[in-house]
Design a protein around this motif. Structure first.
Motif, PDB file in Angstrom:
ATOM      1  N   TRP A 144       0.846  -1.193   0.000  1.00 51.08           N
ATOM      2  CA  TRP A 144       0.000   0.000   0.000  1.00 51.08           C
ATOM      3  C   TRP A 144       0.877   1.238   0.000  1.00 51.08           C
ATOM      4  O   TRP A 144       1.695   1.440   0.904  1.00 51.08           O
ATOM      5  CB  TRP A 144      -0.897   0.026   1.245  1.00 51.08           C
ATOM      6  N   GLU A 145       0.725   2.064  -1.003  1.00 53.94           N
ATOM      7  CA  GLU A 145       1.467   3.320  -1.098  1.00 53.94           C
ATOM      8  C   GLU A 145       2.979   3.105  -1.039  1.00 53.94           C
ATOM      9  O   GLU A 145       3.742   4.007  -0.691  1.00 53.94           O
ATOM     10  CB  GLU A 145       1.058   4.272   0.036  1.00 53.94           C
ATOM     11  N   ALA A 146       3.429   1.890  -1.362  1.00 50.47           N
ATOM     12  CA  ALA A 146       4.849   1.531  -1.316  1.00 50.47           C
ATOM     13  C   ALA A 146       5.443   1.734   0.073  1.00 50.47           C
ATOM     14  O   ALA A 146       6.645   1.982   0.219  1.00 50.47           O
ATOM     15  CB  ALA A 146       5.645   2.318  -2.353  1.00 50.47           C
ATOM     16  N   ALA A 147       4.589   1.616   1.107  1.00 50.57           N
ATOM     17  CA  ALA A 147       5.064   1.880   2.467  1.00 50.57           C
ATOM     18  C   ALA A 147       4.502   0.919   3.502  1.00 50.57           C
ATOM     19  O   ALA A 147       5.026   0.830   4.611  1.00 50.57           O
ATOM     20  CB  ALA A 147       4.719   3.319   2.865  1.00 50.57           C
ATOM     21  N   GLU A 148       3.432   0.208   3.164  1.00 45.64           N
ATOM     22  CA  GLU A 148       2.774  -0.686   4.108  1.00 45.64           C
ATOM     23  C   GLU A 148       2.521  -2.016   3.418  1.00 45.64           C
ATOM     24  O   GLU A 148       2.066  -2.059   2.274  1.00 45.64           O
ATOM     25  CB  GLU A 148       1.438  -0.085   4.564  1.00 45.64           C
ATOM     26  N   GLU A 149       2.848  -3.095   4.121  1.00 48.66           N
ATOM     27  CA  GLU A 149       2.698  -4.417   3.515  1.00 48.66           C
ATOM     28  C   GLU A 149       1.245  -4.665   3.106  1.00 48.66           C
ATOM     29  O   GLU A 149       0.321  -4.405   3.860  1.00 48.66           O
ATOM     30  CB  GLU A 149       3.156  -5.522   4.471  1.00 48.66           C
ATOM     31  N   ALA A 150       1.073  -5.159   1.892  1.00 46.93           N
ATOM     32  CA  ALA A 150      -0.250  -5.530   1.382  1.00 46.93           C
ATOM     33  C   ALA A 150      -0.292  -7.051   1.234  1.00 46.93           C
ATOM     34  O   ALA A 150       0.532  -7.629   0.520  1.00 46.93           O
ATOM     35  CB  ALA A 150      -0.522  -4.850   0.050  1.00 46.93           C
ATOM     36  N   ASP A 151      -1.246  -7.670   1.903  1.00 46.21           N
ATOM     37  CA  ASP A 151      -1.310  -9.130   1.902  1.00 46.21           C
ATOM     38  C   ASP A 151      -1.344  -9.711   0.496  1.00 46.21           C
ATOM     39  O   ASP A 151      -0.710 -10.728   0.208  1.00 46.21           O
ATOM     40  CB  ASP A 151      -2.551  -9.605   2.668  1.00 46.21           C
ATOM     41  N   GLU A 152      -2.109  -9.057  -0.406  1.00 38.31           N
ATOM     42  CA  GLU A 152      -2.263  -9.612  -1.744  1.00 38.31           C
ATOM     43  C   GLU A 152      -0.938  -9.674  -2.495  1.00 38.31           C
ATOM     44  O   GLU A 152      -0.686 -10.622  -3.256  1.00 38.31           O
ATOM     45  CB  GLU A 152      -3.295  -8.819  -2.547  1.00 38.31           C
ATOM     46  N   ASP A 153      -0.063  -8.697  -2.284  1.00 36.86           N
ATOM     47  CA  ASP A 153       1.227  -8.702  -2.969  1.00 36.86           C
ATOM     48  C   ASP A 153       2.142  -9.780  -2.394  1.00 36.86           C
ATOM     49  O   ASP A 153       2.832 -10.486  -3.132  1.00 36.86           O
ATOM     50  CB  ASP A 153       1.892  -7.328  -2.858  1.00 36.86           C
ATOM     51  N   THR A 154       2.133  -9.911  -1.063  1.00 40.48           N
ATOM     52  CA  THR A 154       2.942 -10.949  -0.424  1.00 40.48           C
ATOM     53  C   THR A 154       2.450 -12.338  -0.819  1.00 40.48           C
ATOM     54  O   THR A 154       3.255 -13.237  -1.102  1.00 40.48           O
ATOM     55  CB  THR A 154       2.895 -10.790   1.106  1.00 40.48           C
ATOM     56  N   LEU A 155       1.136 -12.508  -0.861  1.00 45.17           N
ATOM     57  CA  LEU A 155       0.575 -13.801  -1.262  1.00 45.17           C
ATOM     58  C   LEU A 155       0.923 -14.117  -2.713  1.00 45.17           C
ATOM     59  O   LEU A 155       1.193 -15.278  -3.057  1.00 45.17           O
ATOM     60  CB  LEU A 155      -0.940 -13.790  -1.069  1.00 45.17           C
ATOM     61  N   PHE A 156       0.932 -13.099  -3.566  1.00 47.29           N
ATOM     62  CA  PHE A 156       1.304 -13.334  -4.959  1.00 47.29           C
ATOM     63  C   PHE A 156       2.769 -13.749  -5.058  1.00 47.29           C
ATOM     64  O   PHE A 156       3.118 -14.665  -5.822  1.00 47.29           O
ATOM     65  CB  PHE A 156       1.064 -12.081  -5.800  1.00 47.29           C
ATOM     66  N   ALA A 157       3.639 -13.079  -4.316  1.00 47.10           N
ATOM     67  CA  ALA A 157       5.060 -13.437  -4.342  1.00 47.10           C
ATOM     68  C   ALA A 157       5.255 -14.896  -3.936  1.00 47.10           C
ATOM     69  O   ALA A 157       6.014 -15.644  -4.579  1.00 47.10           O
ATOM     70  CB  ALA A 157       5.850 -12.513  -3.424  1.00 47.10           C
ATOM     71  N   ASN A 158       4.567 -15.312  -2.896  1.00 50.48           N
ATOM     72  CA  ASN A 158       4.682 -16.705  -2.458  1.00 50.48           C
ATOM     73  C   ASN A 158       4.038 -17.664  -3.456  1.00 50.48           C
ATOM     74  O   ASN A 158       4.515 -18.797  -3.630  1.00 50.48           O
ATOM     75  CB  ASN A 158       4.061 -16.866  -1.066  1.00 50.48           C
ATOM     76  N   TYR A 159       2.976 -17.217  -4.124  1.00 49.13           N
ATOM     77  CA  TYR A 159       2.334 -18.023  -5.169  1.00 49.13           C
ATOM     78  C   TYR A 159       3.323 -18.299  -6.304  1.00 49.13           C
ATOM     79  O   TYR A 159       3.460 -19.440  -6.767  1.00 49.13           O
ATOM     80  CB  TYR A 159       1.111 -17.284  -5.687  1.00 49.13           C
ATOM     81  N   VAL A 160       4.031 -17.262  -6.735  1.00 48.80           N
ATOM     82  CA  VAL A 160       5.019 -17.427  -7.798  1.00 48.80           C
ATOM     83  C   VAL A 160       6.181 -18.293  -7.328  1.00 48.80           C
ATOM     84  O   VAL A 160       6.635 -19.198  -8.039  1.00 48.80           O
ATOM     85  CB  VAL A 160       5.526 -16.054  -8.278  1.00 48.80           C
TER      86      VAL A 160
END
Length: 238
Positions: A144-160
């Motif tokens: 979020w705003e390149a400053a707060e962890e966003a679950d969806e981005d972390t989940l995507f990274a782990n998905y890949v």
């Protein structure tokens, strides 16, 4: 293949090798919808001032993006897949600037290669990395705003990462978590805001809707363009 997960702009600056800049809600989902609808050139821009300058110099350019999640004055579209999914962009040039995703692209100065990542083209991202088989893979979660962890981005990274390592993924569980338990639920709380329609949730989580990756390429002296690479076609050629 060494796979590392990073976060935010600082993570993008640390990234090396084949780098995936991740912004699920919404930048790199919206970018895929725009690309699928025939855009001629899609320029990810870090500075909103640069976006305005490009529009002034090229009145036919289309401005798309946000700051603080909101469409900005003079912009044609916000950062919403719902707003652009039915728009014909054939022959058009789009300048795209966001608070998180596009900041990662312009900051990944040490990467050998940059592609974008979202669930709408997750399979293509995984297949592309497998085919390239780089020594280093960097997965950068812009949050979020390149400053707060966003679950969806972390989940995507782990998905890949799981996909590359041959481990199983449970996408239905991911969607359920994001809808019911994650802070991402605030995504659904917006009502009547054209910058953030609730329909974006499902559009950003339309798994493997697009068979292509978006690769950042140098354009001219100072620009970056996102080029569409159809993974199936690239496989047959390569």
């Amino acid at each position: 293949m060494e796979i590392n997960i990073y976060q935010f702009v600082e993570g993008a600056r640390q990234a090396k090798g084949l780098t995936v800049i991740i912004d699920v809600f919404r930048a790199f989902s919206a970018a895929c919808y725009v690309t699928a609808n025939g855009v001629k050139d899609l320029f990810p821009i870090g500075s909103i001032e640069t976006a305005y300058r490009l529009k002034k110099e090229n009145p036919g350019f289309i401005l798309m993006g946000e700051r603080g999640g909101r469409i900005q004055p003079g912009f044609d579209y916000g950062n919403s897949p719902f707003a652009v999914k039915s728009v014909d962009f054939t022959g058009k040039t789009v300048v795209h600037t966001t608070s998180a995703g596009t900041q990662g692209i312009v900051s990944a100065v040490h990467a050998d290669e940059i592609i974008t990542g979202s669930f709408v083209n997750a399979g293509a991202v995984i297949d592309y990395i497998r085919m390239k088989n780089p020594q280093h893979v960097s997965l950068v979660c812009m949050g979020w705003e390149a400053a707060e962890e966003a679950d969806e981005d972390t989940l995507f990274a782990n998905y890949v990462k799981n996909g590359l390592e041959g481990k199983p993924n449970d996408f239905e569980a991911i969607v359920h978590y994001l809808r019911s338990d994650s802070k991402t639920g605030k995504f659904l709380d917006v009502r009547g805001d054209v910058s953030a329609p609730s329909e974006d949730f499902d559009l950003c989580l339309c798994l493997d809707r697009f068979p292509f990756v978006l690769k950042a390429e140098r354009y001219g002296e100072a620009m970056i363009r996102l080029a569409k690479i159809n993974v199936n076609e690239w496989r047959s050629i390569g």
